[in-house]
Write an enzyme that holds these catalytic residues in place. Structure first.
Site, short mmCIF file in Angstrom:
data_model
loop_
_atom_site.label_atom_id
_atom_site.label_comp_id
_atom_site.label_asym_id
_atom_site.label_seq_id
_atom_site.Cartn_x
_atom_site.Cartn_y
_atom_site.Cartn_z
N LYS A 178 -39.48 8.98 -6.53
CA LYS A 178 -39.18 10.08 -5.60
C LYS A 178 -39.63 11.37 -6.28
CE LYS A 178 -36.84 13.17 -4.39
NZ LYS A 178 -37.38 14.55 -4.22
N GLU A 253 -34.18 14.07 -18.56
CA GLU A 253 -35.06 15.05 -19.22
C GLU A 253 -34.83 16.36 -18.52
OE1 GLU A 253 -37.06 14.56 -21.74
OE2 GLU A 253 -37.01 12.39 -21.88
N CYS A 287 -40.73 22.88 -19.27
CA CYS A 287 -39.38 22.68 -19.80
C CYS A 287 -39.28 23.08 -21.27
CB CYS A 287 -38.97 21.23 -19.62
SG CYS A 287 -40.24 20.10 -20.20
N GLU A 386 -32.61 29.23 -18.83
CA GLU A 386 -34.00 28.88 -18.54
C GLU A 386 -34.47 29.69 -17.33
OE1 GLU A 386 -34.82 24.97 -16.77
OE2 GLU A 386 -36.32 24.71 -18.35
P1 NAD Z 1 -34.69 19.99 -9.72
O1 NAD Z 1 -33.52 19.55 -10.50
O2 NAD Z 1 -34.51 21.01 -8.67
O3 NAD Z 1 -35.40 18.75 -9.00
C1 NAD Z 1 -35.84 17.64 -9.72
C2 NAD Z 1 -35.89 16.44 -8.80
O4 NAD Z 1 -34.57 16.12 -8.40
C3 NAD Z 1 -36.68 16.67 -7.50
O5 NAD Z 1 -37.39 15.50 -7.18
C4 NAD Z 1 -35.59 16.91 -6.49
O6 NAD Z 1 -35.96 16.59 -5.16
C5 NAD Z 1 -34.52 15.96 -6.98
N1 NAD Z 1 -33.15 16.28 -6.54
C6 NAD Z 1 -32.64 17.46 -6.12
N2 NAD Z 1 -31.33 17.32 -5.79
C7 NAD Z 1 -31.02 16.03 -6.02
C8 NAD Z 1 -29.81 15.27 -5.91
N3 NAD Z 1 -28.67 15.82 -5.47
N4 NAD Z 1 -29.85 13.97 -6.28
C9 NAD Z 1 -30.98 13.39 -6.73
N5 NAD Z 1 -32.15 14.06 -6.84
C10 NAD Z 1 -32.17 15.37 -6.50
O7 NAD Z 1 -35.78 20.45 -10.80
P2 NAD Z 1 -37.19 21.09 -10.51
O8 NAD Z 1 -36.96 22.50 -10.06
O9 NAD Z 1 -38.00 20.18 -9.66
O10 NAD Z 1 -37.86 21.07 -11.95
C11 NAD Z 1 -37.65 22.06 -12.88
C12 NAD Z 1 -36.66 21.61 -13.93
O11 NAD Z 1 -37.13 20.41 -14.53
C13 NAD Z 1 -36.53 22.60 -15.05
O12 NAD Z 1 -35.18 22.76 -15.39
C14 NAD Z 1 -37.30 21.96 -16.19
O13 NAD Z 1 -36.90 22.37 -17.46
C15 NAD Z 1 -37.05 20.52 -15.94
N6 NAD Z 1 -38.09 19.70 -16.59
C16 NAD Z 1 -37.76 19.02 -17.72
C17 NAD Z 1 -38.72 18.26 -18.38
C18 NAD Z 1 -38.38 17.52 -19.65
O14 NAD Z 1 -39.20 16.71 -20.07
N7 NAD Z 1 -37.25 17.74 -20.27
C19 NAD Z 1 -40.01 18.20 -17.87
C20 NAD Z 1 -40.31 18.90 -16.71
C21 NAD Z 1 -39.33 19.65 -16.08
#
Ligand code: NAD
Length: 500
Positions: A178, A253, A287, A386
């Site tokens: 997803k 992550e 990230c 962040e």
């Molecule tokens: P997000 O948490 O908004 O969304 C991530 C994913 O979760 C999306 O697919 C979203 O649709 C899904 N999601 C949202 N609500 C959900 C729920 N209630 N249940 C299950 N899934 C749900 O994050 P984002 O804005 O897409 O990405 C940015 C974040 O990701 C930043 O905090 C960044 O640091 C982190 N990130 C971390 C790494 C790492 O390797 N540590 C890598 C890339 C991004």
């Protein structure tokens, strides 16, 4: 217009109920593709297909070489379409084309790397163990973990998917992916490549859709064995709560606020370049971005001035324009979030050195000039939270101990970097930094062969490398009583009962 459909049980289908939503190009603010809005019922179909495919053993039971061959076919397919997929990433996410090409090439390599590991470590393995009692023969078996629900973010769309899909498939698991609703189109292209590679139906499934609809349904699904999540801390917490209800394995992550310590004996030009790469690559939507820079007071003013000049020279524009090094933020929401963070930083007393506004001459698109704040209060949200945009904070330090204290004073622990010509000092500091990834004399280069993940609130578990492969196995012990005598505990009673 491109259309991204769901891929469930080996067939591309429309959503059962949800319709389609537009994928918007952040440089033009115009839609360029349509994405299927998968719902809980679509997740349910996909998970059932993945469950059936796993339980049948048709994928996990293949010899590792055969699984590896399919993974190499996926890698070839990605390479073959590298430029097309890179253009999709540019239009969906806003990143410059060269960066997108880099991501797509990395995604292809990830499939190859795990194909190699599957063969070398023969995924399913058995280790005989001497338990110190010769009446017993014992062994430890590694088995594929089962059905994986993978939930990924928008900042490196195809690459973050590859980090989960490749090791999971190599291990023999089946998967439902997803991706983020903000950038799903390249994962649609990946589904087509996987389809062409000829995996059995149900082994890989794609359900696009929003977090609250499709994401939540996947994280909560009772037929999933593991949820592999990359995203924000707030969502990670929800995913962990959902996993706790079903006592399912979870890997997280999450975000970061990574420090970069610069000592006064390093070459200024190198420091400037790595600071720029550490925060402005991928528009700071990284990230591990080194968004807190700590500079020895002896070179602070000089370095800051050089950094300001170099930052103001960065070419900003659409990622499709050659030479552009900074594209638009991914979406209107993200743009507004980052601008609000910049305004809060100004109110906190941090000194705005450059940026903080949309660049002149770009009237459309979610562009923000690369931004530097100096002398930032260490209690402020811009220093601690962040931001996920092209915004860096720079503060001075006087001693190594103070630098380490400031660096480690964070809820996050994903990455950190240190720069000095004194390598002993770099190693000493690296050993004391509380982070899962530490760079010396650089910031951000990432290798598929090395484990990736965070300390503290940056997550649980590791992706990439051998650790990222092991994360898709269960461990089983098989203990055999191998002796002609009775166990002799209830033996009298057992004999009497059987002789009666
Ligand atoms: P997000 O948490 O908004 O969304 C991530 C994913 O979760 C999306 O697919 C979203 O649709 C899904 N999601 C949202 N609500 C959900 C729920 N209630 N249940 C299950 N899934 C749900 O994050 P984002 O804005 O897409 O990405 C940015 C974040 O990701 C930043 O905090 C960044 O640091 C982190 N990130 C971390 C790494 C790492 O390797 N540590 C890598 C890339 C991004």
């Amino acid at each position: 217009m491109l259309e991204t459909r769901l891929y469930i049980d080996g067939i591309f289908v429309g959503p059962e109920r949800g319709g389609f939503f537009p994928a918007v190009n952040p440089a033009t603010e115009e839609p360029f593709a349509q994405v299927a809005a998968g719902q809980a019922c679509d997740i349910h179909r996909a998970v059932r297909a993945a469950r059936r495919a796993f339980d049948s053993g048709e994928w996990s039971g293949l010899p590792a070489q055969e699984r590896a061959a399919k993974l190499r076919r996926i890698a070839d397919g990605i390479r073959h379409r590298l430029r097309d997929i890179a253009f999709i990433e540019v239009r969906d996410n806003g990143k410059p084309l060269l960066e997108a090409e880099w991501d797509v090439a990395d995604a292809a390599f990830c499939f190859e790397y795990y194909a190699d590991l599957a063969e070398q470590h023969a995924g399913r393995s058995t280790e005989v163990v001497d338990v110190g009692d010769n009446r017993f023969q014992a062994k430890i078996c590694r088995e594929p973990l089962g059905v994986v629900g993978a939930i990924t973010p928008w900042n490196f769309p195809i690459l973050m998917a590859a980090w989960k899909v490749a090791p999971a498939l190599a291990a023999g698991c089946t998967i439902v992916l997803k991706p983020s609703e903000l950038c799903s189109v390249s994962c649609g292209a990946l589904a087509k490549i996987i389809h062409e590679a000829g995996l059995p139906p149900g082994v890989f499934n794609l359900v696009t859709g929003t977090g609250p609809e499709a994401g939540e349904a996947l994280a909560n699904h009772p037929l999933i064995d593991k949820v592999a999540f990359t995203g924000s801390v707030a969502t990670g917490r929800k995913v962990m709560q959902a996993a706790s209800a079903g006592i399912r394995t979870v890997s997280l992550e999450l975000g970061g606020k990574s420090p970069f310590i610069i000592f006064d004996d390093c070459e200024l030009a190198k420091a400037v370049e790595w600071i720029l790469f550490g925060i402005f690559w991928n528009k700071g939507e990284v990230c591990s971005a080194t968004s807190r820079v700590l500079v020895h007071r002896g070179i602070f003013n000089q370095l800051l001035e050089c950094l300001r000049t170099a930052t103001e020279a960065i070419e900003i524009g659409s990622g499709e324009t050659p030479g552009v090094k900074l594209g638009p933020l991914v979406s209107k929401d993200q743009y507004e979030k980052v601008r609000a963070a910049v305004e809060a930083a100004k109110r906190s007393g941090a000194r705005l050195v450059t940026g903080g506004e949309p660049p002149k001459g770009l009237n459309r698109g979610y562009f923000l000039s690369p931004t530097i704040f100096a002398e930032v209060p260490t209690g402020s949200s811009i220093w601690r939270e962040e931001i996920f945009g092209p915004v860096v904070c720079i503060n001075p330090f006087d001693t190594e101990e103070e630098a380490l204290e400031l660096a480690n004073d964070s809820n996050y622990g994903l990455a950190a970097a240190v720069m000095s010509d004194d390598l002993d000092r770099c190693e000493r500091v690296a050993a004391k930094l509380r982070a899962g990834v530490v760079w010396i004399n650089c910031s951000q280069p990432t290798f598929t062969q090395l484990p990736w993940g965070g300390y503290k609130m940056s997550g649980i578990g590791r992706e990439l490398g051998r650790a990222g492969f092991d994360a898709y196995f269960e461990i089983k012990q098989v203990t055999r009583f191998d002796h002609y005598e009775h166990w002799d505990w209830y033996s009298q009673a057992a004999k009497m009962a059987t002789e009666a």
